[in-house]
Structure formats: structure tokens, C-alpha cells
Design a protein around this motif. Structure first.
Motif, PDB file in Angstrom:
ATOM      1  N   ASP A   1     -33.682   8.728  26.667  1.00 16.72           N
ATOM      2  CA  ASP A   1     -33.053   8.933  27.971  1.00 16.72           C
ATOM      3  C   ASP A   1     -32.601   7.623  28.603  1.00 16.72           C
ATOM      4  N   SER A   2     -33.336   6.539  28.373  1.00 18.91           N
ATOM      5  CA  SER A   2     -32.963   5.254  28.984  1.00 18.91           C
ATOM      6  C   SER A   2     -31.602   4.774  28.468  1.00 18.91           C
ATOM      7  N   ILE A   3     -31.304   5.043  27.203  1.00 21.31           N
ATOM      8  CA  ILE A   3     -30.005   4.657  26.640  1.00 21.31           C
ATOM      9  C   ILE A   3     -28.911   5.538  27.232  1.00 21.31           C
ATOM     10  N   MET A   4     -29.200   6.824  27.374  1.00 18.68           N
ATOM     11  CA  MET A   4     -28.221   7.732  27.976  1.00 18.68           C
ATOM     12  C   MET A   4     -27.967   7.360  29.436  1.00 18.68           C
ATOM     13  N   LYS A   5     -29.001   6.923  30.126  1.00 20.84           N
ATOM     14  CA  LYS A   5     -28.829   6.484  31.517  1.00 20.84           C
ATOM     15  C   LYS A   5     -27.892   5.277  31.569  1.00 20.84           C
ATOM     16  N   ASN A   6     -28.069   4.336  30.640  1.00 26.75           N
ATOM     17  CA  ASN A   6     -27.171   3.170  30.592  1.00 26.75           C
ATOM     18  C   ASN A   6     -25.736   3.593  30.310  1.00 26.75           C
ATOM     19  N   LEU A   7     -25.574   4.544  29.395  1.00 28.47           N
ATOM     20  CA  LEU A   7     -24.228   5.035  29.084  1.00 28.47           C
ATOM     21  C   LEU A   7     -23.596   5.670  30.320  1.00 28.47           C
ATOM     22  N   PHE A   8     -24.368   6.475  31.056  1.00 25.16           N
ATOM     23  CA  PHE A   8     -23.780   7.119  32.225  1.00 25.16           C
ATOM     24  C   PHE A   8     -23.576   6.171  33.377  1.00 25.16           C
ATOM     25  N   SER A   9     -24.322   5.102  33.430  1.00 19.49           N
ATOM     26  CA  SER A   9     -24.032   4.064  34.407  1.00 19.49           C
ATOM     27  C   SER A   9     -22.653   3.470  34.101  1.00 19.49           C
ATOM     28  N   LYS A  10     -22.405   3.223  32.828  1.00 20.06           N
ATOM     29  CA  LYS A  10     -21.106   2.701  32.392  1.00 20.06           C
ATOM     30  C   LYS A  10     -19.980   3.686  32.702  1.00 20.06           C
ATOM     31  N   ILE A  11     -20.214   4.967  32.440  1.00 20.56           N
ATOM     32  CA  ILE A  11     -19.204   6.008  32.714  1.00 20.56           C
ATOM     33  C   ILE A  11     -18.907   6.085  34.208  1.00 20.56           C
ATOM     34  N   LEU A  12     -19.945   6.020  35.039  1.00 21.73           N
ATOM     35  CA  LEU A  12     -19.725   6.044  36.492  1.00 21.73           C
ATOM     36  C   LEU A  12     -18.919   4.826  36.931  1.00 21.73           C
ATOM     37  N   ASP A  13     -19.234   3.657  36.371  1.00 19.59           N
ATOM     38  CA  ASP A  13     -18.457   2.450  36.676  1.00 19.59           C
ATOM     39  C   ASP A  13     -16.978   2.657  36.358  1.00 19.59           C
ATOM     40  N   GLU A  14     -16.709   3.212  35.180  1.00 24.14           N
ATOM     41  CA  GLU A  14     -15.334   3.393  34.723  1.00 24.14           C
ATOM     42  C   GLU A  14     -14.563   4.405  35.570  1.00 24.14           C
ATOM     43  N   ASN A  15     -15.281   5.298  36.220  1.00 27.45           N
ATOM     44  CA  ASN A  15     -14.637   6.373  36.974  1.00 27.45           C
ATOM     45  C   ASN A  15     -14.869   6.264  38.477  1.00 27.45           C
ATOM     46  N   ILE A  16     -15.170   5.072  38.950  1.00 28.84           N
ATOM     47  CA  ILE A  16     -15.519   4.855  40.353  1.00 28.84           C
ATOM     48  C   ILE A  16     -14.437   5.354  41.313  1.00 28.84           C
ATOM     49  N   ASN A  17     -13.185   5.304  40.903  1.00 30.28           N
ATOM     50  CA  ASN A  17     -12.102   5.718  41.786  1.00 30.28           C
ATOM     51  C   ASN A  17     -11.611   7.143  41.528  1.00 30.28           C
ATOM     52  N   ALA A  18     -12.282   7.855  40.649  1.00 28.05           N
ATOM     53  CA  ALA A  18     -11.879   9.233  40.343  1.00 28.05           C
ATOM     54  C   ALA A  18     -12.237  10.164  41.503  1.00 28.05           C
ATOM     55  N   ASN A  19     -11.467  11.247  41.633  1.00 28.70           N
ATOM     56  CA  ASN A  19     -11.812  12.279  42.623  1.00 28.70           C
ATOM     57  C   ASN A  19     -13.182  12.861  42.319  1.00 28.70           C
ATOM     58  N   GLY A  20     -13.460  12.987  41.037  1.00 30.71           N
ATOM     59  CA  GLY A  20     -14.731  13.534  40.590  1.00 30.71           C
ATOM     60  C   GLY A  20     -14.768  13.535  39.081  1.00 30.71           C
ATOM     61  N   ILE A  21     -15.936  13.858  38.556  1.00 29.54           N
ATOM     62  CA  ILE A  21     -16.081  13.963  37.115  1.00 29.54           C
ATOM     63  C   ILE A  21     -16.776  15.276  36.769  1.00 29.54           C
ATOM     64  N   ILE A  22     -16.450  15.762  35.595  1.00 26.94           N
ATOM     65  CA  ILE A  22     -17.080  16.963  35.061  1.00 26.94           C
ATOM     66  C   ILE A  22     -17.886  16.524  33.851  1.00 26.94           C
ATOM     67  N   LEU A  23     -19.194  16.738  33.897  1.00 28.37           N
ATOM     68  CA  LEU A  23     -20.067  16.338  32.805  1.00 28.37           C
ATOM     69  C   LEU A  23     -20.303  17.521  31.876  1.00 28.37           C
ATOM     70  N   ASP A  24     -20.014  17.306  30.617  1.00 26.17           N
ATOM     71  CA  ASP A  24     -20.135  18.323  29.577  1.00 26.17           C
ATOM     72  C   ASP A  24     -21.138  17.810  28.545  1.00 26.17           C
ATOM     73  N   GLY A  25     -22.369  18.321  28.594  1.00 29.28           N
ATOM     74  CA  GLY A  25     -23.383  17.908  27.633  1.00 29.28           C
ATOM     75  C   GLY A  25     -24.405  16.917  28.176  1.00 29.28           C
ATOM     76  N   TYR A  26     -24.329  16.602  29.421  1.00 29.86           N
ATOM     77  CA  TYR A  26     -25.291  15.713  30.077  1.00 29.86           C
ATOM     78  C   TYR A  26     -25.362  16.116  31.533  1.00 29.86           C
ATOM     79  N   PRO A  27     -26.503  16.184  32.108  1.00 27.25           N
ATOM     80  CA  PRO A  27     -27.834  15.950  31.561  1.00 27.25           C
ATOM     81  C   PRO A  27     -28.349  17.183  30.802  1.00 27.25           C
ATOM     82  N   ARG A  28     -29.266  16.931  29.873  1.00 26.51           N
ATOM     83  CA  ARG A  28     -29.852  18.001  29.074  1.00 26.51           C
ATOM     84  C   ARG A  28     -31.337  18.201  29.326  1.00 26.51           C
ATOM     85  N   THR A  29     -31.965  17.197  29.894  1.00 21.23           N
ATOM     86  CA  THR A  29     -33.404  17.268  30.135  1.00 21.23           C
ATOM     87  C   THR A  29     -33.688  16.973  31.607  1.00 21.23           C
ATOM     88  N   GLU A  30     -34.865  17.354  32.056  1.00 22.39           N
ATOM     89  CA  GLU A  30     -35.231  17.075  33.446  1.00 22.39           C
ATOM     90  C   GLU A  30     -35.232  15.571  33.740  1.00 22.39           C
TER      91      GLU A  30
END
Length: 109
Positions: free
Chosen positions: A62-91
Motif C-alpha cells: 500500500d505504501s508504494i500505491m500511496k506514492n503512485l497516487f501522490s504522483k497522480i494527484l500532482d499530475e492532475n492538480i488542475n483537473a476538474n476531477g479524476i475518476i479512479l478505476d481500480g484504486y483504492p482496493r483495501t481499507e
């Protein structure tokens, strides 16, 4: 930024629905599977780490996935929104995502 999370079993139409919503809402569609494959193909630092786990037959922590999604959020900071398909999968992944979004502190390392 608004975030929609689409869940369901494999081949349930998540990707199809995400593409419809993406066009309708003008959001970015983030497919976890596609993004993980891209990271590995491009041999990014995260991609290399993911490959090491997968080569052993282990799940990516999960820690690696968190880093990946931090990167994804950075890349999409100016987007209206994002649709996540396949994440998150666990509590824990839900909690990690909520922590990133609530803090607004998602600048990748």
C-alpha cells in the motif's frame, strides 16, 4: 478537485463507465492497471519497485500505491476531477487516499 471512485469485479464494465463519465464530466480517468503497466514499461523508480514485488508473486505494498497516487494527484492538480478505476482496493488504501486528499499535501517525493 473532485474524485470519483469506481469499483467492481473484473470485466464488470468499470472502464466503459469511466470513459462515459470522463467525457460527460470532463474529468481525467485514471486506470490503476494501465498506470502501473506504464510505470513498469517506462522503468520509473516506482515501476521498478512494483516489478520487483510482482516478480516474486507478491502484491505491491500500500505504501508504494500511496506514492503512485501522490504522483497522480500532482499530475492532475488542475483537473476538474479524476475518476479512479481500480484504486483504492483495501481499507488502508482508502485511508491513504483520504489522508492525501484531506491534507492537500500530495506533492510526490
Amino acid at each position: 478537485m473532485e474524485i470519483l471512485i469506481i469499483t467492481g469485479p473484473p470485466y464488470s464494465g468499470k472502464g466503459t463507465q469511466c470513459e462515459i463519465l470522463k467525457d460527460e464530466l470532463k474529468f481525467e480517468h485514471i486506470s490503476t492497471g494501465d498506470r502501473c503497466r506504464l510505470e513498469k514499461q517506462n522503468e520509473t523508480e516506482i515501476g521498478k519497485i512494483m516489478s520487483q514485488y510482482e516478480e516474486k508473486g507478491d502484491l505491491v505494498p500500500d505504501s508504494i500505491m500511496k506514492n503512485l497516487f501522490s504522483k497522480i494527484l500532482d499530475e492532475n492538480i488542475n483537473a476538474n476531477g479524476i475518476i479512479l478505476d481500480g484504486y483504492p482496493r483495501t481499507e488502508p488504501q482508502v485511508n491513504d487516499l483520504l489522508e492525501l486528499v484531506k491534507s492537500g499535501n500530495w506533492k510526490s517525493n
